[in-house]
Design an enzyme around this catalytic site. Structure first.
Site, PDB file in Angstrom:
ATOM      1  N   SER A 169       0.842  -1.192   0.000  1.00  0.00           N
ATOM      2  CA  SER A 169       0.000   0.000   0.000  1.00  0.00           C
ATOM      3  C   SER A 169       0.877   1.241   0.000  1.00  0.00           C
ATOM      4  O   SER A 169       1.990   1.228   0.552  1.00  0.00           O
ATOM      5  CB  SER A 169      -0.897   0.020   1.243  1.00  0.00           C
ATOM      6  OG  SER A 169      -1.558   1.265   1.384  1.00  0.00           O
ATOM      7  N   TYR A 178      -1.701   0.896  10.612  1.00  0.00           N
ATOM      8  CA  TYR A 178      -1.839   0.156   9.354  1.00  0.00           C
ATOM      9  C   TYR A 178      -0.636   0.405   8.442  1.00  0.00           C
ATOM     10  O   TYR A 178      -0.053  -0.528   7.878  1.00  0.00           O
ATOM     11  CB  TYR A 178      -3.127   0.597   8.652  1.00  0.00           C
ATOM     12  CG  TYR A 178      -3.299   0.070   7.251  1.00  0.00           C
ATOM     13  CD1 TYR A 178      -3.717  -1.234   7.022  1.00  0.00           C
ATOM     14  CD2 TYR A 178      -3.049   0.894   6.149  1.00  0.00           C
ATOM     15  CE1 TYR A 178      -3.880  -1.711   5.732  1.00  0.00           C
ATOM     16  CE2 TYR A 178      -3.215   0.426   4.855  1.00  0.00           C
ATOM     17  CZ  TYR A 178      -3.630  -0.876   4.645  1.00  0.00           C
ATOM     18  OH  TYR A 178      -3.782  -1.347   3.364  1.00  0.00           O
TER      19      TYR A 178
END
Length: 251
Positions: free
Chosen positions: A144, A157
């Site tokens: 990501s 995250y």
């Protein structure tokens, strides 16, 4: 084996209910993929995903797999490779967590890290070993852009994805010359059930767009894919913003 266009005949999706994983499976099935394994926690959603893909024509199997149970990974995933060669493994599982909540509940934050990083390290190494033993195949890892730089809004995250990203890059170097190809995919904000209700970030994309980028990356044996491609320029700029300035940005 893959065809001349890099399309795998067999696919293992770790995270069998992942919207990006299923979009990728559908795209590859439309090309040439004929055997699909969906690995995930046993659930009606996993069976529904398998039924959807079966309707498109391939042989589809499900496998009980839990990212939070690394001790069981080698045996569970070994069953898949024992059935025959796997041309592509897509590591697509992960959880977003809830930043505000998880900061005050360390065990919740640990669960995010264990799922996104520890579980991925375990499963990635097991699959890499199996791919190397068969002498060919691709391991595609969904990272990501959140892992590119710590942001106040999602650093738990993001840190897990940063660890995963570095791990996957290093694994790709370790497997260079073995016939196994590792590709890291860095999407930006993807419109999925996981991100539903969140404020949409600029350059937001879709599971189908990520699947298209994965297919294109496989064809050229890319080692790193950004989705959309313009995220590479954006993140390159953000990496060099002074920390004091970065803190004041609405990110």
């Amino acid at each position: 084996m893959k065809d001349a266009f890099g399309t795998p005949q067999s696919l293992l999706v770790l995270g069998g209910t992942s919207e990006i994983g299923l979009a990728t499976a559908r795209r590859l099935i439309a090309r040439r993929t004929r055997t699909v394994w969906l690995a995930g926690r046993a659930s009606p959603a996993l069976e529904a995903a398998a039924a959807e893909l079966r309707a498109l024509g391939p042989d589809v199997h499900t496998l009980a797999f839990d990212a939070l149970d690394p001790a069981a990974h080698e045996v569970a995933l070994g069953k898949v490779f024992a059935e025959g060669d796997i041309d592509m493994v897509l590591l697509a599982f992960g959880v977003l967590g809830a930043q505000a909540h998880d900061e005050g509940e360390p065990l919740a934050a640990v669960r995010v890290a264990q799922t996104n990083y520890t579980g991925a390290v375990s499963a990635g190494l097991v699959c890499a070993k199996a791919l190397q033993a068969q002498g060919h195949g691709s391991l595609v890892v969904l990272s990501s852009v959140a892992g590119e730089r710590a942001r106040r809004s999602n650093f738990i995250y993001g840190s897990s994805k940063a660890g995963l990203d570095v791990f996957a890059q290093g694994l790709g170097d370790a497997l260079h010359g073995t016939g196994v190809h590792v590709m890291v995919v860095r999407p930006g904000f993807v419109r999925t059930k996981m991100t539903a209700g969140l404020t949409e970030a600029p350059l937001a994309t879709t599971p189908e767009a990520v699947a298209l980028a994965i297919e294109a990356g496989l064809r050229r044996r890319a080692e790193l894919v950004w989705v959309p491609g313009t995220m590479r320029v954006v993140m390159s700029a953000l990496r060099h913003v002074p920390r004091g300035v970065f803190r004041r940005l609405p990110v």
